[in-house]
Design a protein around this motif. Structure first.
Motif, PDB file in Angstrom:
ATOM      1  N   GLN A   1       0.833  -1.201   0.000  1.00  0.00           N
ATOM      2  CA  GLN A   1       0.000   0.000   0.000  1.00  0.00           C
ATOM      3  C   GLN A   1       0.864   1.245   0.000  1.00  0.00           C
ATOM      4  O   GLN A   1       1.763   1.398   0.832  1.00  0.00           O
ATOM      5  CB  GLN A   1      -0.928   0.011   1.213  1.00  0.00           C
ATOM      6  N   ALA A   2       0.592   2.140  -0.943  1.00  0.00           N
ATOM      7  CA  ALA A   2       1.304   3.423  -0.976  1.00  0.00           C
ATOM      8  C   ALA A   2       0.822   4.308   0.172  1.00  0.00           C
ATOM      9  O   ALA A   2      -0.204   4.030   0.806  1.00  0.00           O
ATOM     10  CB  ALA A   2       1.057   4.113  -2.314  1.00  0.00           C
ATOM     11  N   ALA A   3       1.554   5.377   0.419  1.00  0.00           N
ATOM     12  CA  ALA A   3       1.246   6.250   1.551  1.00  0.00           C
ATOM     13  C   ALA A   3      -0.151   6.852   1.455  1.00  0.00           C
ATOM     14  O   ALA A   3      -0.770   7.160   2.488  1.00  0.00           O
ATOM     15  CB  ALA A   3       2.290   7.355   1.648  1.00  0.00           C
ATOM     16  N   ASP A   4      -0.676   7.022   0.235  1.00  0.00           N
ATOM     17  CA  ASP A   4      -2.013   7.605   0.073  1.00  0.00           C
ATOM     18  C   ASP A   4      -3.100   6.544  -0.051  1.00  0.00           C
ATOM     19  O   ASP A   4      -4.233   6.853  -0.402  1.00  0.00           O
ATOM     20  CB  ASP A   4      -2.043   8.542  -1.135  1.00  0.00           C
ATOM     21  N   GLY A   5      -2.755   5.284   0.247  1.00  0.00           N
ATOM     22  CA  GLY A   5      -3.752   4.234   0.312  1.00  0.00           C
ATOM     23  C   GLY A   5      -3.960   3.422  -0.941  1.00  0.00           C
ATOM     24  O   GLY A   5      -4.725   2.454  -0.937  1.00  0.00           O
ATOM     25  N   VAL A   6      -3.293   3.765  -2.050  1.00  0.00           N
ATOM     26  CA  VAL A   6      -3.451   3.025  -3.287  1.00  0.00           C
ATOM     27  C   VAL A   6      -2.702   1.690  -3.199  1.00  0.00           C
ATOM     28  O   VAL A   6      -1.555   1.646  -2.757  1.00  0.00           O
ATOM     29  CB  VAL A   6      -2.936   3.842  -4.488  1.00  0.00           C
TER      30      VAL A   6
ATOM     31  N   ASP B   1       1.830  11.787  -8.101  1.00  0.00           N
ATOM     32  CA  ASP B   1       1.377  10.669  -7.271  1.00  0.00           C
ATOM     33  C   ASP B   1       2.242   9.433  -7.487  1.00  0.00           C
ATOM     34  O   ASP B   1       2.346   8.580  -6.585  1.00  0.00           O
ATOM     35  CB  ASP B   1      -0.078  10.318  -7.594  1.00  0.00           C
TER      36      ASP B   1
ATOM     37  N   HIS C   1       4.690   8.489  -4.786  1.00  0.00           N
ATOM     38  CA  HIS C   1       4.270   7.638  -3.662  1.00  0.00           C
ATOM     39  C   HIS C   1       4.620   6.180  -3.964  1.00  0.00           C
ATOM     40  O   HIS C   1       5.034   5.422  -3.072  1.00  0.00           O
ATOM     41  CB  HIS C   1       2.763   7.757  -3.432  1.00  0.00           C
ATOM     42  N   ASP C   2       4.463   5.791  -5.224  1.00  0.00           N
ATOM     43  CA  ASP C   2       4.764   4.421  -5.635  1.00  0.00           C
ATOM     44  C   ASP C   2       6.269   4.146  -5.566  1.00  0.00           C
ATOM     45  O   ASP C   2       6.701   3.062  -5.159  1.00  0.00           O
ATOM     46  CB  ASP C   2       4.266   4.168  -7.055  1.00  0.00           C
TER      47      ASP C   2
ATOM     48  N   ARG D   1       0.396   2.562 -10.020  1.00  0.00           N
ATOM     49  CA  ARG D   1      -1.032   2.812  -9.853  1.00  0.00           C
ATOM     50  C   ARG D   1      -1.682   3.024 -11.227  1.00  0.00           C
ATOM     51  O   ARG D   1      -1.110   3.628 -12.133  1.00  0.00           O
ATOM     52  CB  ARG D   1      -1.264   4.040  -8.969  1.00  0.00           C
TER      53      ARG D   1
END
Length: 314
Positions: free
Chosen positions: A23-28, A101, A104-105, A79
């Motif tokens: 899970q990435a920091a933003d929930g993806v 974004d 984050h990945d 993502r």
């Protein structure tokens, strides 16, 4: 971290490949995989940043090539593609909320590599869209010793006439409620499924086209069509920002084909001409997928990557 599906036979990589959900920091939810080597036989780990539409299994043979040269490898489903979370109800559309974004990945992938105890030092190898993501990550201080790029998306190939049209469409799409529509003149299905084996924009190697088709036949959920207008708008903005910044102070090798028709070769040449510790190799007749080109091209690319990485192992 939970075990994720992984199509080892289709990937045709080294033994022992696997994938996990992260899970990435933003929930993806992302899918990240790796091929490890025995510590005593390993010179470090390649962090493979795929291009748009791509997925872990596509780089199984690249992992085999790096393993033969003494390097472990990790790869990611960004993502919006592969088996990672798709960001629109129509999962066939390539989409991202904001191009940044993807960073984050990148952070999740680095955390994963360390959690799996993949041997350091780490090295970056980035293809196409992964080249834009990777360049941003390097500018932000990604902890790698050296980097290599294959057909990096530091610009998108389009005619002078089409550039203002693309920007105009992107500008008016959101007010008109069209931002999440597929970009004009892009494919409604995965290009590799319809590409001519002998005349396509990816590779001169028909076996590699067949290899990629097999992945989508085995797992149709890996398939991705053209990007949304919003993705194009985000990509163009990121590429403008990257072009305005200096090259990272890091050893770099970049490769492209003379028949490159997907990314902007002028942008690649300009970037590499101003990369203090960088070298550009142009492969005669090569298409976009240098790591999936004819055997001689592939071998030369992996040899050059391995030589660069071995020179910068401390």
């Amino acid at each position: 971290m939970q075990t994720a599906p992984f199509y080892a036979e289709a990937a045709d990589g080294p033994e022992g490949g696997l994938a996990d959900w992260v899970q990435a920091a933003d929930g993806v939810k992302l899918r990240i995989g790796h091929w490890a080597l025995k510590d005593g036989d390993c010179k470090g780990t390649v962090l493979l940043f795929p291009g748009r539409t791509e997925y872990i299994e596509k780089y199984g043979r690249a992992a085999r090539d790096f393993a033969a040269r003494g390097f472990a490898m990790a790869a990611i489903d960004w993502r919006g593609q592969g088996l990672a979370d798709r960001l629109l109800p129509d999962r066939s559309l390539g989409h991202v909320g904001a191009f940044l974004d993807y960073q984050h990945d990148v952070a999740a992938m680095l955390d994963y590599a360390r959690a799996q105890n993949l041997p350091e030092p780490y090295y970056l190898v980035a293809h196409s869209m992964g080249g834009a993501i990777g360049l941003r990550a390097l500018m932000d201080g990604l902890d790698v010793k050296a980097a290599a790029f294959s057909g990096p998306m530091w610009g998108i190939a389009m005619s002078r006439m089409m550039r203002p049209v693309a920007h105009a469409i992107a500008a008016v799409a959101r007010p008109l409620g069209l931002a999440d529509a597929r970009a004009p003149m892009t494919d409604a299905e995965a290009y590799v499924l319809t590409a001519d084996l002998d005349d396509n924009t990816l590779t001169r190697d028909a076996d590699m086209i067949s290899y990629m088709r097999t992945h989508l036949e085995i797992c149709p959920d890996l398939s991705l069509s053209g990007p949304t207008i919003h993705w194009v708008n985000q990509a163009l903005g990121e590429l403008r920002d990257l072009a305005a910044q200096k090259a990272p102070e890091l050893p770099c090798f970049c490769a492209m084909g003379t028949n490159e028709r997907i990314v902007d070769t002028t942008a690649i040449k300009l970037r590499m001409a101003n990369w203090p510790d960088g070298a550009l190799k142009t492969y005669t007749g090569g298409e976009h997928e240098i790591m999936m080109e004819v055997p001689a091209t592939r071998a030369d690319f992996f040899d050059r990557c391995a030589a660069l990485f071995s020179q910068h192992s401390a």
